[in-house]
Design a protein around this motif. Sequence first.
Motif, PDB file in Angstrom:
ATOM      1  N   THR A  86       0.840  -1.206   0.000  1.00 27.31           N
ATOM      2  CA  THR A  86       0.000   0.000   0.000  1.00 27.31           C
ATOM      3  C   THR A  86       0.868   1.247   0.000  1.00 27.31           C
ATOM      4  O   THR A  86       0.654   2.181  -0.789  1.00 27.31           O
ATOM      5  CB  THR A  86      -0.937   0.006   1.225  1.00 27.31           C
ATOM      6  N   VAL A  87       1.870   1.268   0.863  1.00 27.96           N
ATOM      7  CA  VAL A  87       2.770   2.423   0.940  1.00 27.96           C
ATOM      8  C   VAL A  87       3.500   2.601  -0.385  1.00 27.96           C
ATOM      9  O   VAL A  87       3.566   3.711  -0.932  1.00 27.96           O
ATOM     10  CB  VAL A  87       3.768   2.266   2.113  1.00 27.96           C
ATOM     11  N   SER A  88       4.024   1.519  -0.931  1.00 28.15           N
ATOM     12  CA  SER A  88       4.761   1.607  -2.196  1.00 28.15           C
ATOM     13  C   SER A  88       3.879   2.081  -3.341  1.00 28.15           C
ATOM     14  O   SER A  88       4.307   2.882  -4.176  1.00 28.15           O
ATOM     15  CB  SER A  88       5.367   0.242  -2.545  1.00 28.15           C
ATOM     16  N   ARG A  89       2.646   1.616  -3.375  1.00 25.96           N
ATOM     17  CA  ARG A  89       1.716   2.032  -4.432  1.00 25.96           C
ATOM     18  C   ARG A  89       1.450   3.541  -4.349  1.00 25.96           C
ATOM     19  O   ARG A  89       1.467   4.241  -5.362  1.00 25.96           O
ATOM     20  CB  ARG A  89       0.406   1.247  -4.313  1.00 25.96           C
ATOM     21  N   HIS A  90       1.220   4.027  -3.147  1.00 30.97           N
ATOM     22  CA  HIS A  90       0.959   5.455  -2.978  1.00 30.97           C
ATOM     23  C   HIS A  90       2.204   6.286  -3.300  1.00 30.97           C
ATOM     24  O   HIS A  90       2.093   7.354  -3.914  1.00 30.97           O
ATOM     25  CB  HIS A  90       0.464   5.741  -1.566  1.00 30.97           C
ATOM     26  N   LEU A  91       3.363   5.794  -2.916  1.00 26.97           N
ATOM     27  CA  LEU A  91       4.600   6.516  -3.244  1.00 26.97           C
ATOM     28  C   LEU A  91       4.809   6.582  -4.752  1.00 26.97           C
ATOM     29  O   LEU A  91       5.277   7.596  -5.273  1.00 26.97           O
ATOM     30  CB  LEU A  91       5.797   5.865  -2.562  1.00 26.97           C
ATOM     31  N   ARG A  92       4.473   5.515  -5.454  1.00 27.89           N
ATOM     32  CA  ARG A  92       4.602   5.525  -6.911  1.00 27.89           C
ATOM     33  C   ARG A  92       3.697   6.596  -7.524  1.00 27.89           C
ATOM     34  O   ARG A  92       4.102   7.338  -8.418  1.00 27.89           O
ATOM     35  CB  ARG A  92       4.281   4.149  -7.499  1.00 27.89           C
ATOM     36  N   VAL A  93       2.471   6.700  -7.034  1.00 30.88           N
ATOM     37  CA  VAL A  93       1.546   7.721  -7.532  1.00 30.88           C
ATOM     38  C   VAL A  93       2.107   9.118  -7.245  1.00 30.88           C
ATOM     39  O   VAL A  93       2.097  10.000  -8.116  1.00 30.88           O
ATOM     40  CB  VAL A  93       0.148   7.549  -6.902  1.00 30.88           C
ATOM     41  N   LEU A  94       2.603   9.320  -6.035  1.00 35.91           N
ATOM     42  CA  LEU A  94       3.172  10.625  -5.676  1.00 35.91           C
ATOM     43  C   LEU A  94       4.412  10.939  -6.509  1.00 35.91           C
ATOM     44  O   LEU A  94       4.622  12.079  -6.917  1.00 35.91           O
ATOM     45  CB  LEU A  94       3.500  10.671  -4.185  1.00 35.91           C
ATOM     46  N   ARG A  95       5.244   9.933  -6.759  1.00 37.27           N
ATOM     47  CA  ARG A  95       6.435  10.134  -7.586  1.00 37.27           C
ATOM     48  C   ARG A  95       6.030  10.465  -9.019  1.00 37.27           C
ATOM     49  O   ARG A  95       6.579  11.373  -9.640  1.00 37.27           O
ATOM     50  CB  ARG A  95       7.325   8.900  -7.541  1.00 37.27           C
ATOM     51  N   ASP A  96       5.052   9.739  -9.561  1.00 35.95           N
ATOM     52  CA  ASP A  96       4.578  10.004 -10.922  1.00 35.95           C
ATOM     53  C   ASP A  96       3.993  11.404 -11.051  1.00 35.95           C
ATOM     54  O   ASP A  96       4.058  12.017 -12.112  1.00 35.95           O
ATOM     55  CB  ASP A  96       3.551   8.958 -11.356  1.00 35.95           C
ATOM     56  N   ALA A  97       3.408  11.906  -9.958  1.00 39.37           N
ATOM     57  CA  ALA A  97       2.861  13.264  -9.949  1.00 39.37           C
ATOM     58  C   ALA A  97       3.938  14.298  -9.650  1.00 39.37           C
ATOM     59  O   ALA A  97       3.653  15.493  -9.568  1.00 39.37           O
ATOM     60  CB  ALA A  97       1.742  13.369  -8.911  1.00 39.37           C
TER      61      ALA A  97
ATOM     62  N   LEU B 241       5.570  14.768  -6.888  1.00 38.98           N
ATOM     63  CA  LEU B 241       5.410  15.359  -5.564  1.00 38.98           C
ATOM     64  C   LEU B 241       6.415  14.816  -4.549  1.00 38.98           C
ATOM     65  O   LEU B 241       6.621  15.425  -3.505  1.00 38.98           O
ATOM     66  CB  LEU B 241       3.989  15.140  -5.045  1.00 38.98           C
ATOM     67  N   VAL B 242       7.025  13.669  -4.860  1.00 36.34           N
ATOM     68  CA  VAL B 242       8.092  13.144  -4.010  1.00 36.34           C
ATOM     69  C   VAL B 242       9.313  12.838  -4.867  1.00 36.34           C
ATOM     70  O   VAL B 242       9.198  12.568  -6.069  1.00 36.34           O
ATOM     71  CB  VAL B 242       7.691  11.864  -3.226  1.00 36.34           C
ATOM     72  N   ARG B 243      10.470  12.913  -4.217  1.00 36.74           N
ATOM     73  CA  ARG B 243      11.725  12.516  -4.853  1.00 36.74           C
ATOM     74  C   ARG B 243      12.176  11.234  -4.193  1.00 36.74           C
ATOM     75  O   ARG B 243      11.949  11.027  -3.001  1.00 36.74           O
ATOM     76  CB  ARG B 243      12.803  13.584  -4.640  1.00 36.74           C
ATOM     77  N   ASP B 244      12.811  10.388  -4.969  1.00 35.38           N
ATOM     78  CA  ASP B 244      13.352   9.161  -4.399  1.00 35.38           C
ATOM     79  C   ASP B 244      14.853   9.109  -4.646  1.00 35.38           C
ATOM     80  O   ASP B 244      15.331   9.495  -5.711  1.00 35.38           O
ATOM     81  CB  ASP B 244      12.639   7.934  -4.956  1.00 35.38           C
ATOM     82  N   THR B 245      15.576   8.667  -3.627  1.00 34.87           N
ATOM     83  CA  THR B 245      17.025   8.568  -3.700  1.00 34.87           C
ATOM     84  C   THR B 245      17.421   7.144  -3.318  1.00 34.87           C
ATOM     85  O   THR B 245      17.248   6.752  -2.158  1.00 34.87           O
ATOM     86  CB  THR B 245      17.683   9.565  -2.719  1.00 34.87           C
ATOM     87  N   PRO B 246      17.933   6.366  -4.278  1.00 36.50           N
ATOM     88  CA  PRO B 246      18.383   5.018  -3.934  1.00 36.50           C
ATOM     89  C   PRO B 246      19.593   5.072  -3.006  1.00 36.50           C
ATOM     90  O   PRO B 246      20.526   5.844  -3.220  1.00 36.50           O
ATOM     91  CB  PRO B 246      18.772   4.413  -5.286  1.00 36.50           C
TER      92      PRO B 246
ATOM     93  N   TYR C  73      12.667   8.441   0.472  1.00 43.72           N
ATOM     94  CA  TYR C  73      11.658   9.314  -0.142  1.00 43.72           C
ATOM     95  C   TYR C  73      11.557  10.615   0.631  1.00 43.72           C
ATOM     96  O   TYR C  73      11.615  10.627   1.853  1.00 43.72           O
ATOM     97  CB  TYR C  73      10.280   8.623  -0.139  1.00 43.72           C
ATOM     98  N   ARG C  74      11.392  11.705  -0.121  1.00 44.94           N
ATOM     99  CA  ARG C  74      11.162  13.007   0.506  1.00 44.94           C
ATOM    100  C   ARG C  74      10.250  13.826  -0.390  1.00 44.94           C
ATOM    101  O   ARG C  74      10.190  13.601  -1.601  1.00 44.94           O
ATOM    102  CB  ARG C  74      12.473  13.744   0.753  1.00 44.94           C
ATOM    103  N   LEU C  75       9.510  14.717   0.229  1.00 46.19           N
ATOM    104  CA  LEU C  75       8.622  15.579  -0.558  1.00 46.19           C
ATOM    105  C   LEU C  75       9.447  16.519  -1.416  1.00 46.19           C
ATOM    106  O   LEU C  75      10.501  17.008  -0.991  1.00 46.19           O
ATOM    107  CB  LEU C  75       7.723  16.409   0.361  1.00 46.19           C
ATOM    108  N   ARG C  76       8.972  16.767  -2.604  1.00 48.58           N
ATOM    109  CA  ARG C  76       9.594  17.745  -3.501  1.00 48.58           C
ATOM    110  C   ARG C  76       8.888  19.068  -3.262  1.00 48.58           C
ATOM    111  O   ARG C  76       7.691  19.181  -3.471  1.00 48.58           O
ATOM    112  CB  ARG C  76       9.440  17.327  -4.959  1.00 48.58           C
TER     113      ARG C  76
END
Length: 85
Positions: free
Chosen positions: A20-31, A33-38, A45-48
């Motif tokens: 559930t968390v990963s799915r929502h993060l993917r939506v936020l990343r696609d929008a 609204l969040v940045r991801d850093t491997p 993850y952090r808000l953009r």
Amino acid sequence: AAAPLFVSDLQAILELPQPTVSRHLRVLRDADLVRDTPIGQFVLYRLRRGTDPSGRLLAAILEAMTHDEALERERTIAAGRSRKT
């Protein structure tokens, strides 16, 4: 919003399953609204916080929610769990 976090941190704070968390993060990343850093095998993850319309809208929403007790509790937990990089 309080700090950059890993999926496992968000799971613990929100008490939600990893898919559930990963799915929502993917939506936020696609929008955008969040940045991801491997970091190794994990992703931080952090808000953009941009100055574009979506960034300003996000800032306004977060500002409007500053007096919500449940969200304040989650922010406090998030700040404690953060592994800022």
